[in-house]
Scaffold this motif. Structure first.
Motif, PDB file in Angstrom:
ATOM      1  N   GLY A 207      57.108  -6.301 -48.127  1.00  0.00           N
ATOM      2  CA  GLY A 207      56.509  -5.619 -49.410  1.00  0.00           C
ATOM      3  C   GLY A 207      57.267  -5.980 -50.790  1.00  0.00           C
ATOM      4  N   ASP A 217      49.457  -5.480 -54.910  1.00  0.00           N
ATOM      5  CA  ASP A 217      48.633  -4.704 -53.975  1.00  0.00           C
ATOM      6  C   ASP A 217      48.938  -4.997 -52.678  1.00  0.00           C
ATOM      7  OD1 ASP A 217      47.227  -3.645 -56.200  1.00  0.00           O
ATOM      8  OD2 ASP A 217      45.374  -5.001 -55.937  1.00  0.00           O
ATOM      9  N   LYS A 218      49.200  -6.138 -52.190  1.00  0.00           N
ATOM     10  CA  LYS A 218      49.571  -6.456 -50.919  1.00  0.00           C
ATOM     11  C   LYS A 218      51.135  -6.002 -50.607  1.00  0.00           C
ATOM     12  CE  LYS A 218      49.954 -10.778 -47.993  1.00  0.00           C
ATOM     13  NZ  LYS A 218      49.590 -11.959 -47.834  1.00  0.00           N
ATOM     14  N   THR A 221      51.134  -2.154 -50.106  1.00  0.00           N
ATOM     15  CA  THR A 221      50.631  -1.822 -48.777  1.00  0.00           C
ATOM     16  C   THR A 221      51.319  -2.001 -47.962  1.00  0.00           C
ATOM     17  OG1 THR A 221      48.200  -2.362 -49.528  1.00  0.00           O
ATOM     18  CG2 THR A 221      48.632  -2.555 -47.234  1.00  0.00           C
ATOM     19  N   SER A 222      52.321  -3.122 -48.103  1.00  0.00           N
ATOM     20  CA  SER A 222      53.390  -3.361 -47.001  1.00  0.00           C
ATOM     21  C   SER A 222      54.566  -2.246 -46.895  1.00  0.00           C
ATOM     22  CB  SER A 222      53.739  -4.803 -46.945  1.00  0.00           C
ATOM     23  OG  SER A 222      54.679  -4.940 -45.971  1.00  0.00           O
ATOM     24  N   GLY A 224      54.074   0.734 -47.895  1.00  0.00           N
ATOM     25  CA  GLY A 224      53.657   1.967 -47.426  1.00  0.00           C
ATOM     26  C   GLY A 224      53.314   2.130 -46.062  1.00  0.00           C
ATOM     27  N   ARG A 225      53.244   0.945 -45.447  1.00  0.00           N
ATOM     28  CA  ARG A 225      53.301   0.718 -43.986  1.00  0.00           C
ATOM     29  C   ARG A 225      54.529   0.827 -43.443  1.00  0.00           C
ATOM     30  NH1 ARG A 225      50.536  -4.515 -42.537  1.00  0.00           N
ATOM     31  NH2 ARG A 225      51.155  -4.175 -40.417  1.00  0.00           N
ATOM     32  N   ASP A 228      55.600   4.515 -43.183  1.00  0.00           N
ATOM     33  CA  ASP A 228      54.695   5.307 -42.080  1.00  0.00           C
ATOM     34  C   ASP A 228      55.382   5.087 -40.852  1.00  0.00           C
ATOM     35  OD1 ASP A 228      53.145   6.366 -43.905  1.00  0.00           O
ATOM     36  OD2 ASP A 228      51.402   4.792 -43.560  1.00  0.00           O
TER      37      ASP A 228
END
Length: 583
Positions: A207, A217-218, A221-222, A224-225, A228
């Motif tokens: 990320g 954006d990529k 997203t990374s 955020g994962r 999680d």
């Protein structure tokens, strides 16, 4: 013995009872039972995250070990296991040097030819600790040695974790493209093996790398994962660093308020017993609060006070403190912070600390009017960066500070009619401007804001005022919601307008700068603006009362007010002197 019968693994008072049992056996002089029960108490402490107590208990067990006959049989583990247990506890409470000492002793007790995987795992753990202690090159060498010892199908999972860590080290050394390539390969291995810890670590690294490479954006997203996965695993260290990195990347693309909110969220969910992670996210809150203009919150978050032995955490604390103190104007306090970090920065291999230290040291030396020293600080940092990094953020900041230094040098040379120095300053300013333009091509909104500021500094270096350039710089920082550099730009705009004999516009710009500086608590900038107002005979009160729409755009009523004020001053003092000049 009565307490042992009462103490069970499901007992909510297990740690309390286990510690009492260990203490009774030790007091009775029953060393075999004291060893066994002390280790049991240490494990009970780790179960409830009491790592400080666990580290003390394991140290006591290490003292008992040589006093017991057949200690391995009594304790149910060998000496290397006990050293490892102690090292883990010290690591969590950020006593890294003690952790390294214990792991080093454990490595001496192992034969790498016989217990290869175990040896490699301990070597990898030592590498991670050495990195945090700011021994970057040694850490990477150790990690690569450990990786070479492990088989492709290593059943312990250490190989996957090492691949993840090495990808992170590539990123932190400014090698973003290598980090992305190696990270993607390692992520496939981690996911296929179901290794959630390595997966979260790699998603975090990827990320950051993708955002830094412009794939925003990529990258988000990374990240955020990564959050999680870390949350699902109750991996609080991974979670705190993921939130810190997410805040940092939001700041990097100019989303200042969002960055601060994310740092605060990370702080709210990080347990204090994860000492390093909690301290790191708290310093991230300090950094983002400073950028957003909440300097009271920044100073409160700087209550973190790690010792010099904390390595990278200590560097972060000292440089964050120096930035806040420079903003306020306590130059001596800023100097103490920078001096404290100097030796550690000199040996670090991480561009983020090299660029931050160089920029802040140059800023301080400009305050001291040591322009040659400031120039050297910028150049030394650039020389270290440009051979090793994809980090345009740090290079842009240094180039922008470098332009400030050269503009001051050019201004001084004009005042003293030193033609050679003026030419040298202009030549260096143009080099910084070219470098800044290049970083803006690869960078994001912050680099573009620095470019607008750099163009204004270049105009100042050339002696051309730069009113429009400073207006654009202030607007660029306003758009990013960073009030401090915007206020500095308005101070410079006021200088340029005063030099062009636009006293009404200068009063408006100076008034806006003074208001922002006072709201922030920037004492040095407030002094500079008020000194300018006295020197140029600007009525800051009248400018503020006239409102934001007057004066700077040539409003007739505001201009008349300015002329009236000037006439009154002239009648009071026919020589055109300020009160200070009359004194």
């Amino acid at each position: 013995r009565e307490l042992e019968q009462r103490c069970g693994a499901d007992d909510d008072r297990e740690l309390e009872r286990a510690s009492a049992i260990a203490s009774h056996y030790a007091a009775a002089g029953d060393q075999p039972h004291a060893l066994r029960s002390t280790i049991a108490a240490a494990r009970a402490a780790q179960k409830v995250y009491a790592y400080g107590e666990a580290s003390a208990l394991t140290e006591r067990a290490l003292e008992l070990w040589p006093r017991v006959e057949n200690p391995e049989q009594v304790a149910g583990l060998d000496h290397v296991d006990l050293l490892t247990l102690a090292a883990q506890s010290h690591q969590v409470v950020d006593e890294r040097q003690r952790s390294v000492t214990l792991i080093t002793q454990a490595l001496r007790e192992l034969d790498p030819e016989v217990e290869t995987a175990r040896y490699a795992g301990l070597l990898a753990t030592r590498a991670r600790n050495e990195w945090q202690l700011n021994r970057g090159e040694e850490a990477v060498d150790m990690a690569e040695r450990a990786l070479a010892m492990l088989a492709e199908d290593d059943p312990t999972g250490e190989r996957r974790r090492l691949l993840a860590w090495l990808a992170r080290s590539r990123y932190l050394r400014g090698r973003f493209r290598e980090a992305a390539t190696e990270g993607e390969a390692a992520l496939k291995v981690a996911v296929s093996a179901g290794d959630r810890e390595a997966e979260s670590d790699l998603l975090n690294t990827l990320g950051m790398a993708y955002v830094s490479l412009g794939e925003v954006d990529k990258g988000f997203t990374s990240l955020g994962r990564a959050i999680d996965v870390a949350r699902a695993n109750d991996d609080f260290d991974g979670l705190s660093f993921a939130y810190s990195n997410l805040a940092d990347k939001l700041s990097e693309i100019g989303q200042t308020e969002e960055a601060l909110a994310m740092a605060r969220k990370g702080l709210s969910i990080t347990p204090t017993y994860h000492v390093r992670g909690y301290a790191w996210i708290k310093l991230t809150v300090a950094e983002m609060s400073f950028l957003a203009g909440d300097w009271d919150a920044a100073r409160e978050a700087l209550s973190v006070s790690p010792p010099p032995a904390a390595g990278l955490l200590y560097i972060y604390r000292q440089l964050a403190g120096a930035e806040v103190e420079l903003g306020i104007g306590d130059d001596d306090a800023a100097a103490r912070c920078l001096d404290a970090a100097e030796e550690l920065v000199a040996v670090t291999n991480q561009p983020q600390w090299i660029s931050l230290y160089g920029a802040l040291r140059a800023d301080l030396l400009v305050r001291y009017r040591d322009l040659d020293g400031a120039q050297a600080a910028v150049q030394q940092a650039l020389d270290r960066l440009e051979v090793c990094t994809d980090d345009v953020t740090g290079i842009a900041w240094l180039s922008c500070i470098g332009l400030w230094v050269e503009a001051d040098r050019a201004q001084r040379a004009r005042d003293l009619r030193e033609t050679g120095d003026r030419r040298d300053a202009l030549a260096r300013a143009r080099l910084h401007a070219d470098r800044l333009a290049a970083t803006a091509q690869d960078g994001g909104p912050v680099e573009h804001a620095r470019l607008t500021q750099g163009k204004a500094e270049l105009a100042r270096a050339r002696g051309r005022g730069g009113v429009r350039e400073w207006q654009r710089a202030a607007a660029a920082w306003d758009e990013l919601k960073r009030p401090y550099p915007a206020a500095v730009a308005r101070w410079r705009e006021a200088e340029a307008r005063a030099g062009a004999d636009d006293r009404a516009g200068a009063a408006d710009a100076a008034s806006a700068a003074a208001t922002a500086a006072e709201a922030l608590g920037s004492e040095w900038l407030t002094r500079e603006v008020r000194t300018l107002a006295e020197r140029a005979r600007l009525d800051l009160g009248a400018a503020a009362a006239a409102g934001p729409g007057a004066g700077a755009n040539g409003d007739g009523a505001r201009a008349a007010g300015g002329a009236g004020a000037g006439a009154a001053e002239a009648a009071e003092d026919p020589f055109g002197l300020t009160p200070r000049e009359r004194q």
